[in-house]
Motif scaffolding. Structure first.
Motif, PDB file in Angstrom:
ATOM      1  N   LEU A 165       0.819  -1.221  -0.052  1.00 52.00           N
ATOM      2  CA  LEU A 165       0.109  -0.002  -0.031  1.00 52.00           C
ATOM      3  C   LEU A 165       0.736   1.099  -0.031  1.00 52.00           C
ATOM      4  N   GLU A 166       1.986   1.227   0.583  1.00 48.27           N
ATOM      5  CA  GLU A 166       3.080   2.466   0.825  1.00 48.27           C
ATOM      6  C   GLU A 166       3.339   2.620  -0.825  1.00 48.27           C
ATOM      7  N   LYS A 167       3.744   1.793  -1.563  1.00 42.12           N
ATOM      8  CA  LYS A 167       3.872   1.912  -3.051  1.00 42.12           C
ATOM      9  C   LYS A 167       3.070   2.376  -3.815  1.00 42.12           C
ATOM     10  N   ALA A 168       1.718   1.843  -3.513  1.00 38.80           N
ATOM     11  CA  ALA A 168       0.677   2.115  -4.291  1.00 38.80           C
ATOM     12  C   ALA A 168       0.159   3.755  -4.180  1.00 38.80           C
ATOM     13  N   LEU A 169       0.188   4.163  -2.632  1.00 39.83           N
ATOM     14  CA  LEU A 169      -0.108   5.368  -2.516  1.00 39.83           C
ATOM     15  C   LEU A 169       0.910   6.582  -2.951  1.00 39.83           C
ATOM     16  N   ASP A 170       2.223   6.139  -2.999  1.00 38.35           N
ATOM     17  CA  ASP A 170       3.488   6.833  -3.551  1.00 38.35           C
ATOM     18  C   ASP A 170       3.039   7.148  -5.063  1.00 38.35           C
ATOM     19  N   ALA A 171       2.735   6.132  -5.554  1.00 33.75           N
ATOM     20  CA  ALA A 171       2.543   6.006  -7.195  1.00 33.75           C
ATOM     21  C   ALA A 171       1.320   6.785  -7.432  1.00 33.75           C
ATOM     22  N   THR A 172       0.195   7.167  -6.697  1.00 30.81           N
ATOM     23  CA  THR A 172      -0.851   7.874  -7.015  1.00 30.81           C
ATOM     24  C   THR A 172      -0.898   9.267  -6.519  1.00 30.81           C
ATOM     25  N   ILE A 173      -0.256   9.522  -5.518  1.00 32.81           N
ATOM     26  CA  ILE A 173      -0.333  10.894  -4.801  1.00 32.81           C
ATOM     27  C   ILE A 173      -0.268  12.159  -5.935  1.00 32.81           C
ATOM     28  N   THR A 174       0.513  12.025  -6.754  1.00 34.03           N
ATOM     29  CA  THR A 174       0.621  13.225  -7.583  1.00 34.03           C
ATOM     30  C   THR A 174      -0.430  13.381  -8.487  1.00 34.03           C
ATOM     31  N   TYR A 175      -1.128  12.254  -8.807  1.00 35.56           N
ATOM     32  CA  TYR A 175      -2.313  12.309  -9.672  1.00 35.56           C
ATOM     33  C   TYR A 175      -3.723  12.733  -9.308  1.00 35.56           C
ATOM     34  N   PHE A 176      -3.485  12.835  -7.734  1.00 38.82           N
ATOM     35  CA  PHE A 176      -5.046  13.308  -7.021  1.00 38.82           C
ATOM     36  C   PHE A 176      -4.738  14.681  -7.366  1.00 38.82           C
ATOM     37  N   GLY A 177      -3.891  15.610  -7.790  1.00 39.20           N
ATOM     38  CA  GLY A 177      -3.880  16.734  -7.493  1.00 39.20           C
ATOM     39  C   GLY A 177      -3.498  17.571  -6.321  1.00 39.20           C
ATOM     40  N   ASP A 178      -3.710  19.047  -6.610  1.00 41.64           N
ATOM     41  CA  ASP A 178      -3.488  19.663  -5.347  1.00 41.64           C
ATOM     42  C   ASP A 178      -4.806  20.818  -4.974  1.00 41.64           C
ATOM     43  N   HIS A 179      -4.562  21.420  -4.310  1.00 44.63           N
ATOM     44  CA  HIS A 179      -5.706  22.562  -4.089  1.00 44.63           C
ATOM     45  C   HIS A 179      -6.126  23.280  -5.076  1.00 44.63           C
ATOM     46  N   ASN A 180      -5.399  23.536  -6.048  1.00 44.38           N
ATOM     47  CA  ASN A 180      -5.961  24.157  -7.196  1.00 44.38           C
ATOM     48  C   ASN A 180      -6.734  23.351  -8.433  1.00 44.38           C
ATOM     49  N   ASN A 181      -6.371  21.918  -8.349  1.00 46.68           N
ATOM     50  CA  ASN A 181      -6.919  21.172  -9.251  1.00 46.68           C
ATOM     51  C   ASN A 181      -7.631  19.696  -8.925  1.00 46.68           C
ATOM     52  N   CYS A 182      -7.526  19.386  -7.587  1.00 49.52           N
ATOM     53  CA  CYS A 182      -7.874  17.991  -7.221  1.00 49.52           C
ATOM     54  C   CYS A 182      -9.476  18.088  -7.684  1.00 49.52           C
ATOM     55  N   GLY A 183      -9.657  16.891  -8.262  1.00 51.71           N
ATOM     56  CA  GLY A 183     -11.171  16.847  -8.661  1.00 51.71           C
ATOM     57  C   GLY A 183     -11.489  17.388  -9.965  1.00 51.71           C
ATOM     58  N   ARG A 184     -10.796  18.317 -10.334  1.00 49.83           N
ATOM     59  CA  ARG A 184     -11.251  19.064 -11.774  1.00 49.83           C
ATOM     60  C   ARG A 184     -11.187  18.387 -12.916  1.00 49.83           C
ATOM     61  N   MET A 185     -12.039  18.628 -13.894  1.00 49.28           N
ATOM     62  CA  MET A 185     -11.739  17.992 -15.442  1.00 49.28           C
ATOM     63  C   MET A 185     -11.622  19.315 -16.344  1.00 49.28           C
ATOM     64  N   ASN A 186     -10.783  18.701 -17.484  1.00 51.20           N
ATOM     65  CA  ASN A 186     -10.415  19.718 -18.273  1.00 51.20           C
ATOM     66  C   ASN A 186     -11.332  19.832 -19.475  1.00 51.20           C
ATOM     67  N   GLN A 187     -12.035  20.575 -20.083  1.00 54.23           N
ATOM     68  CA  GLN A 187     -12.849  20.555 -21.447  1.00 54.23           C
ATOM     69  C   GLN A 187     -11.949  20.252 -22.619  1.00 54.23           C
ATOM     70  N   GLU A 188     -10.939  20.567 -22.767  1.00 51.23           N
ATOM     71  CA  GLU A 188      -9.975  20.309 -24.033  1.00 51.23           C
ATOM     72  C   GLU A 188     -10.018  18.922 -23.789  1.00 51.23           C
TER      73      GLU A 188
END
Length: 327
Positions: A271-294
């Protein structure tokens, strides 16, 4: 509303001075058994983040019906207020004969981190080698066509056998040689393979000129969103807080995730490796959860160009960042 933090049994607990007296039950249906992609939702539930906003969240695992009812069908049938599914599910619901006015409201991952994978011990060194071999499919919308295009774009004919194993057995068909390739999440099955020293060939769709949307996304019905705007905004706020928490509090987050896992995943996942591999893709306070129209438009255009959908999908509003904008 005041709150403080305490460590209890090794886990960080948010202790609310006072939860709202009136709680509203909301249900979310997962797309898969609990895994790293769900960690923010699990955290928000366990640490009282939903309760803070008067939400009593019920999490529905696909194991309750052995994957018999898809997340999209659960939304259509009002078995859940929200569902997790690939972006393709939103397209499908809006364009089926009995149209469901569904809309995506939150992207779990900011990039596609899935791959088509084969064992390096086999002769499938590249996608075109899948010709004449066997592909284990989830029977997802467009999946088989996408894999065919992957093979063709690599110079192959796109002619291979497709099998549809039980959902929980698909990954194991690759390991036991029943199938030659299948679709994986690099941050889950990919981590399991790495932990077991199983070398994989992994082919990203983007590397073969195939655009892809977001997966998974949280989907709801548009009419429910409009009728419960404040409630749904709070649900998204708590969900977002859960994912942001995971990026900053690894050990607590992993402990929470582990408590939801199947016995198989508890035994086989790092689980440590799984979380490390995923963290950056969750985004940050600016883009977490957001979708891009383009990005969405590129995917929709590809579907139309390859005769998988009619042009009308390009004019449909299939996602919104509205709930995130209210935060």
């Amino acid at each position: 509303m005041g709150s403080n933090k305490q460590i209890f049994a090794g886990k960080l607990i948010l202790v609310r001075n006072k939860f709202p007296k009136k709680m509203t039950t909301l249900k979310i249906a997962l797309d898969w058994t609990p895994n790293i992609n769900h960690i923010g939702i699990l955290i928000a539930k366990e640490l009282g983040m939903y309760q803070q906003y008067g939400i009593d969240l019920t999490i529905i695992s696909p194991l309750t019906d052995n994957y018999e009812v898809t997340p999209g069908k659960k939304l259509e049938s009002d078995l859940a207020d929200f569902v997790l599914a690939p972006f393709e599910t939103v397209i499908s619901l809006n364009n089926k004969e009995n149209e469901v006015d569904a809309i995506a409201v939150f992207a779990i991952l900011q990039e596609d981190i899935s791959s088509i994978a084969s064992l390096q011990s086999t002769a499938l060194a590249n996608p075109k080698a899948l010709d004449g071999k066997t592909y284990a499919s989830y029977k997802a919308r467009y999946e088989d066509k996408i894999v065919k295009e992957l093979v063709i774009n690599d110079g192959g004919e796109g002619i291979f056998k497709i099998v549809y194993p039980d959902k929980l057995g698909i990954w194991n068909t690759l390991l036991d040689g029943t199938a030659d390739a299948t679709w994986i999440f690099n941050n889950w099955e990919g981590i399991e393979a790495e932990s077991k020293n199983i070398a994989l060939n992994k082919w990203s769709l983007n590397d073969y000129a195939i655009p892809y949307g977001y997966s998974p996304v949280i989907i709801t019905k548009r009419k429910n969103l409009k009728n419960n705007l404040a409630l749904y905004s709070n649900f998204i706020k708590a969900t977002r807080n859960g994912y942001l928490f995971a990026t900053e509090n690894k050990s607590v987050s992993i402990e929470i995730l582990r408590s939801y896992l199947t016995a198989y995943d508890k035994e086989n996942m790092n689980l440590e490796k799984a979380l490390d591999a995923t963290i950056t893709y969750f985004g940050d306070h600016n883009n977490c959860g957001r979708m891009n129209q383009e990005r969405v438009d590129t995917f929709l255009n590809w579907l139309v160009e390859n005769n998988l959908e009619k042009p009308k999908i390009k004019n449909q509003q299939l996602f919104t960042n509205e709930l995130l904008n209210l935060i």
